[in-house]
Design a protein around this motif. Structure first.
Motif, PDB file in Angstrom:
ATOM      1  N   MET A 163      30.936   3.559 -28.597  1.00  0.00           N
ATOM      2  CA  MET A 163      30.150   4.606 -27.948  1.00  0.00           C
ATOM      3  C   MET A 163      30.101   5.853 -28.827  1.00  0.00           C
ATOM      4  SD  MET A 163      31.506   4.419 -24.000  1.00  0.00           S
ATOM      5  CE  MET A 163      31.877   2.819 -23.237  1.00  0.00           C
ATOM      6  N   GLU A 185      26.876   5.976 -21.931  1.00  0.00           N
ATOM      7  CA  GLU A 185      26.688   4.549 -21.666  1.00  0.00           C
ATOM      8  C   GLU A 185      25.226   4.153 -21.804  1.00  0.00           C
ATOM      9  OE1 GLU A 185      26.142   6.216 -17.467  1.00  0.00           O
ATOM     10  OE2 GLU A 185      27.054   6.774 -19.386  1.00  0.00           O
ATOM     11  N   TRP A 214      24.677   3.834 -25.439  1.00  0.00           N
ATOM     12  CA  TRP A 214      25.305   2.580 -25.878  1.00  0.00           C
ATOM     13  C   TRP A 214      24.418   1.392 -25.536  1.00  0.00           C
ATOM     14  CZ3 TRP A 214      30.132  -0.384 -23.949  1.00  0.00           C
ATOM     15  CH2 TRP A 214      30.792  -0.969 -25.026  1.00  0.00           C
ATOM     16  N   LYS A 271      21.809   1.054 -28.087  1.00  0.00           N
ATOM     17  CA  LYS A 271      22.339   0.452 -29.312  1.00  0.00           C
ATOM     18  C   LYS A 271      22.391  -1.072 -29.186  1.00  0.00           C
ATOM     19  CE  LYS A 271      25.780   2.482 -31.493  1.00  0.00           C
ATOM     20  NZ  LYS A 271      27.059   3.174 -31.781  1.00  0.00           N
TER      21      LYS A 271
END
Length: 304
Positions: free
Chosen positions: A183, A193, A196, A199
Motif C-alpha cells: 500500500m 485501499e 491499492w 494497483k
C-alpha cells in the motif's frame, strides 16, 4: 494446508483489539493461521494483554504512528503466509470465515483482492458492504452496493467482480502482492485501499466480493463518524487518489470540479452549521495538495 497471515493494526484501542483476537481465536481453531497485531503509534507495550487472549500472536510495536497503510505494510514485512488477510481491529469474524475466503480466492486466479460481506456489528441484519460500483473519476465518487439493506441471505451464494474491495476486510495471495507491491503510505489514512485496488487492476487482476463469508464491523469507532481528522484526510486523499490514478486531463477536469463545485459547497455547509473545526480541516486537506504539487513527480507514478 496453506498458511494464512491475518494482519490487523491497533491504534490506542487495546480493549477493542483484544475482542478482535477473541473472535479470531474462537473461529480459527481448525485453520492454519498466524495472527499479526501491529501496535501503531503505541506509547505502551500491549503484548501481555494480547498474548493473554491469543498466546501465539505476533506482536509488532511501532512508537511512530505509521498510518493505516504503513501499519499494514509493517505487518506484511513479517507475514509468512501464502495468503494475507487484512482485517480492521474493529471487526469480528464468523465461523468458517478464513477458510471460505481462502477457498473462494484460490478458485479464482484472476482475482487479486477479495472482500467479504460486511454487516454492522450494532445491527447484524444491516449490510454495510456488498461491493462497490466503479469510480467516476470526474467527480471522485462511487457508491456502495447493498448499503443498509437487510441481510436476507441474498448474498449467501454470490462471488462476483466488484469496483473496489473494502479496507476493513481484504484477502490477497502473497505471490500477487509481491508482483503488485504494498500500500502507498502517502495516504496515511483513507483511500489507501482504493489506491491499492487500482494497483491490482493495473497489474491485470480483478477485484472480488463474496457473500459466502461475512464479518461484523464496529463502524467508525476509530475516529468517529465526523471528525476533523477524518475530514482532513478524506478531502486531502480524494484529490490525491484522482491525481495518482487518472490521466493528466481527467485529473485537470476533476480539479476544476473539486475546487469550484464540490469543496465550496462542503465548506459552506460546515460554516452554516457552525462546524468550524471541520471547515478548517477540509481547507487543510485542500491546501496540502496545493503545497505538495511539486512532490507529484514522486507521488504520481501510476498514471494511465
Amino acid at each position: 494446508m496453506h498458511l494464512t497471515s491475518i494482519i490487523t493494526v491497533n491504534y490506542h484501542q487495546a480493549a477493542l483489539t483484544a475482542d478482535f483476537l477473541r473472535s479470531i481465536r474462537t473461529f480459527t481453531e481448525q485453520e492454519s493461521v498466524e495472527v499479526i497485531v501491529v501496535d501503531n503509534g503505541s506509547k505502551t507495550d500491549n503484548s501481555d494483554l494480547f498474548r493473554s487472549v491469543y498466546p501465539e500472536v505476533v506482536y509488532l510495536r511501532s512508537e511512530k504512528n505509521l498510518g493505516f497503510a504503513g501499519g499494514n505494510n509493517l505487518g506484511i514485512n513479517q507475514a509468512k503466509g501464502d495468503y494475507l488477510l487484512f482485517l480492521n481491529n474493529d471487526t469480528e469474524i464468523t465461523e468458517g470465515f478464513v477458510g471460505t475466503m481462502r477457498s473462494e480466492l484460490s478458485s479464482r486466479p484472476d482475482m487479486g483482492l477479495l472482500s467479504p460481506l460486511i454487516l454492522y456489528f450494532d445491527d447484524k441484519r444491516k449490510v454495510q458492504y456488498a461491493g462497490y460500483t466503479p469510480m467516476h473519476y470526474l467527480t471522485g465518487r462511487n457508491s456502495g452496493i447493498g448499503v443498509m439493506d437487510d441481510d436476507l441471505g441474498q448474498y449467501d451464494n454470490v462471488t462476483r467482480e466488484t469496483g473496489y474491495c473494502h479496507g476493513a476486510a481484504m484477502m490477497c495471495r502473497r505471490a500477487d502482492l509481491d508482483q503488485v507491491g504494498v500500500m502507498e503510505e502517502h495516504f496515511f489514512l483513507y483511500y489507501e485501499e482504493l489506491d491499492w485496488c487500482e494497483k491490482f487492476k493495473r497489474a491485470g487482476f480483478k477485484l472480488g466480493f463474496t457473500g459466502k463469508a461475512k464479518i461484523y464491523h464496529k463502524e467508525s469507532m476509530s475516529v468517529g463518524k465526523e471528525s476533523p481528522l477524518k475530514t482532513y484526510f478524506m478531502v486531502r486523499n480524494r484529490w490525491l487518489f484522482i491525481r495518482r490514478n487518472t490521466s493528466w486531463f481527467t485529473a485537470f477536469l476533476f480539479s476544476g470540479y473539486y475546487l469550484s463545485v464540490a469543496m465550496p459547497f462542503q465548506l459552506l455547509r460546515y460554516l452554516i452549521s457552525g462546524k468550524f473545526a471541520l471547515a478548517k480541516a477540509a481547507f487543510g486537506g485542500l491546501w496540502w495538495n496545493v503545497t505538495h504539487s511539486a512532490d507529484f513527480r514522486q507521488l504520481v507514478v501510476n498514471r494511465r
